[in-house]
Write a protein that holds these residues in place. Structure first.
Motif, mmCIF file in Angstrom:
data_model
loop_
_atom_site.group_PDB
_atom_site.id
_atom_site.type_symbol
_atom_site.label_atom_id
_atom_site.label_comp_id
_atom_site.label_asym_id
_atom_site.label_seq_id
_atom_site.Cartn_x
_atom_site.Cartn_y
_atom_site.Cartn_z
ATOM 1 N N ASP A 220 -5.289 -6.411 10.632
ATOM 2 C CA ASP A 220 -4.492 -6.300 11.844
ATOM 3 C C ASP A 220 -3.289 -7.229 11.735
ATOM 4 O O ASP A 220 -3.433 -8.439 11.502
ATOM 5 N N VAL A 221 -2.094 -6.675 11.913
ATOM 6 C CA VAL A 221 -0.867 -7.453 11.723
ATOM 7 C C VAL A 221 -0.770 -8.585 12.728
ATOM 8 O O VAL A 221 -0.387 -9.713 12.386
ATOM 9 N N GLN A 222 -1.087 -8.341 13.983
ATOM 10 C CA GLN A 222 -0.955 -9.360 15.015
ATOM 11 C C GLN A 222 -1.856 -10.556 14.726
ATOM 12 O O GLN A 222 -1.456 -11.713 14.936
ATOM 13 N N GLN A 223 -3.057 -10.300 14.268
ATOM 14 C CA GLN A 223 -3.963 -11.398 13.940
ATOM 15 C C GLN A 223 -3.422 -12.229 12.781
ATOM 16 O O GLN A 223 -3.523 -13.469 12.784
ATOM 17 N N MET A 224 -2.822 -11.578 11.826
ATOM 18 C CA MET A 224 -2.275 -12.304 10.679
ATOM 19 C C MET A 224 -1.098 -13.181 11.094
ATOM 20 O O MET A 224 -0.992 -14.332 10.671
ATOM 21 N N VAL A 225 -0.219 -12.639 11.920
ATOM 22 C CA VAL A 225 0.920 -13.428 12.393
ATOM 23 C C VAL A 225 0.437 -14.594 13.254
ATOM 24 O O VAL A 225 0.956 -15.717 13.171
ATOM 25 N N LEU A 226 -0.570 -14.345 14.091
ATOM 26 C CA LEU A 226 -1.126 -15.418 14.923
ATOM 27 C C LEU A 226 -1.691 -16.540 14.067
ATOM 28 O O LEU A 226 -1.502 -17.727 14.375
ATOM 29 N N SER A 227 -2.365 -16.187 12.983
ATOM 30 C CA SER A 227 -2.916 -17.220 12.107
ATOM 31 C C SER A 227 -1.815 -18.051 11.463
ATOM 32 O O SER A 227 -1.970 -19.268 11.277
ATOM 33 N N LEU A 228 -0.674 -17.444 11.137
ATOM 34 C CA LEU A 228 0.459 -18.195 10.593
ATOM 35 C C LEU A 228 1.010 -19.171 11.622
ATOM 36 O O LEU A 228 1.289 -20.337 11.312
ATOM 37 N N VAL A 229 1.165 -18.716 12.854
ATOM 38 C CA VAL A 229 1.679 -19.583 13.927
ATOM 39 C C VAL A 229 0.737 -20.765 14.142
ATOM 40 O O VAL A 229 1.179 -21.915 14.283
ATOM 41 N N VAL A 230 -0.563 -20.491 14.173
ATOM 42 C CA VAL A 230 -1.544 -21.558 14.355
ATOM 43 C C VAL A 230 -1.451 -22.579 13.225
ATOM 44 O O VAL A 230 -1.469 -23.794 13.461
ATOM 45 N N ALA A 231 -1.329 -22.101 11.994
ATOM 46 C CA ALA A 231 -1.251 -23.005 10.850
ATOM 47 C C ALA A 231 -0.048 -23.939 10.966
ATOM 48 O O ALA A 231 -0.172 -25.157 10.778
ATOM 49 N N VAL A 232 1.121 -23.404 11.284
ATOM 50 C CA VAL A 232 2.336 -24.219 11.358
ATOM 51 C C VAL A 232 2.276 -25.189 12.536
ATOM 52 O O VAL A 232 2.629 -26.367 12.415
ATOM 53 N N VAL A 233 1.802 -24.712 13.692
ATOM 54 C CA VAL A 233 1.795 -25.550 14.898
ATOM 55 C C VAL A 233 0.836 -26.729 14.747
ATOM 56 O O VAL A 233 1.186 -27.880 15.026
ATOM 57 N N VAL A 234 -0.401 -26.458 14.307
ATOM 58 C CA VAL A 234 -1.378 -27.550 14.231
ATOM 59 C C VAL A 234 -1.023 -28.547 13.132
ATOM 60 O O VAL A 234 -1.201 -29.762 13.305
#
Length: 299
Positions: free
Chosen positions: A80-94
């Protein structure tokens, strides 16, 4: 029915490339964080943000390069594309939260513990959010021991990386730290993947669920983070204060070896006592050596 899992369907290619990407992101992030320590102006947040984005992008790229080698023999796997993009955002933010904490608080124990815990849990969350984006005709189960161990490795790796970011100054030392960080992050990923069990549904498993195949979705998505890492590498390479030199860790504007130069004249280090002026008679039998131009102080 239990599915047959293959985490290395492309052989050693995916784990090696994943490790290289993790090391690249870690190396760039460490150098950017080190560079920020020299700044007290408005550039400091920029360097910290660049370092956080580099580390986060490197970890995310490592994860999904590794996932390209993941395969279930009896069922196609899509994402799922949205889940993949969300995981990228989480990685950068945290990662950004952890980097900013140590960037402004230093390598104190409370700062490292809090930043390492936040960053490590965020990296683990990135991993399992990405895993939640997998689509296949089956149910994925996780071994509790493997998941717990992967989270512990993530927290330990994050803490060590943040400590290195503010404590390891030399270029070779930071390079070595990034290699160790790559081992830890990649090890965290494959530790978590080792505890996966897929239970297939009693339906036609030859049909994939809604989603995109790994190669068709991951390759385009990977272009962005990889391009960013390359650009960040160019910025780091061409920044003059990140070129290895004798005076890299002198105070800004201070030459190496603790000397200050003003208007072409050399001054002793701050706090040093000036050489005493010689006084008294000179000549044969005198306890004082003859005067010369060297006796005249230049400060």
């Amino acid at each position: 029915m239990q599915g047959t899992i293959d985490g290395f369907s492309y052989g050693v290619v995916t784990p090696v490339v994943a490790y290289v990407m993790a090391c690249l992101g870690g190396a760039l992030g460490l150098r950017c964080t080190i560079r920020s320590l020299r700044e007290t102006s408005a550039w400091k947040p920029g360097w910290l943000a660049l370092g956080a984005a580099s580390i986060g992008s490197g970890i995310w790229t490592m994860h999904f390069v590794s996932m390209m080698g993941f395969d279930v023999a009896e069922a196609p796997v899509t994402y799922d594309v949205q889940q993949m993009v969300l995981s990228l955002v989480v990685a950068v933010v945290v990662v950004g939260v952890g980097v900013f904490i140590v960037g402004y608080r230093g390598a104190t124990r409370p700062a490292l513990v809090s930043a390492g815990l936040i960053t490590g849990l965020g990296v683990a969350a990135m991993h399992y959010i990405g895993m939640a984006g997998m689509r296949l005709n089956g149910r994925i189960e996780y071994d509790t021991v493997a998941v717990t161990l992967s989270v512990v490795i993530a927290v330990g790796a994050a803490t060590a990386a943040l400590w290195a970011a503010v404590s390891v100054h030399g270029f070779l030392a930071s390079l070595g730290a990034s290699l160790v960080m790559g081992v830890a992050v990649t090890g965290m990923h494959y530790t978590g993947m080792s505890g996966i069990v897929v239970h297939l549904h009693d339906i036609d498993n030859s049909q994939a669920l809604a989603g995109d195949a790994a190669t068709s979705i991951m390759l385009p998505l990977l272009i962005g983070p990889v391009t960013f890492l390359l650009l960040a590498g160019v910025i780091v390479m061409f920044d003059p204060l990140l070129v290895l030199g004798e005076g890299e860790w002198s105070a800004p504007g201070t030459p190496a070896r603790g000397q200050q130069r003003t208007a072409g004249r050399t001054q002793p280090p701050r706090g040093a006592s000036p050489a005493p002026l010689r006084s008294g008679p000179t000549g044969p039998g005198s306890p004082y050596p003859p005067r010369s131009s060297r006796d005249t102080p230049t400060w």
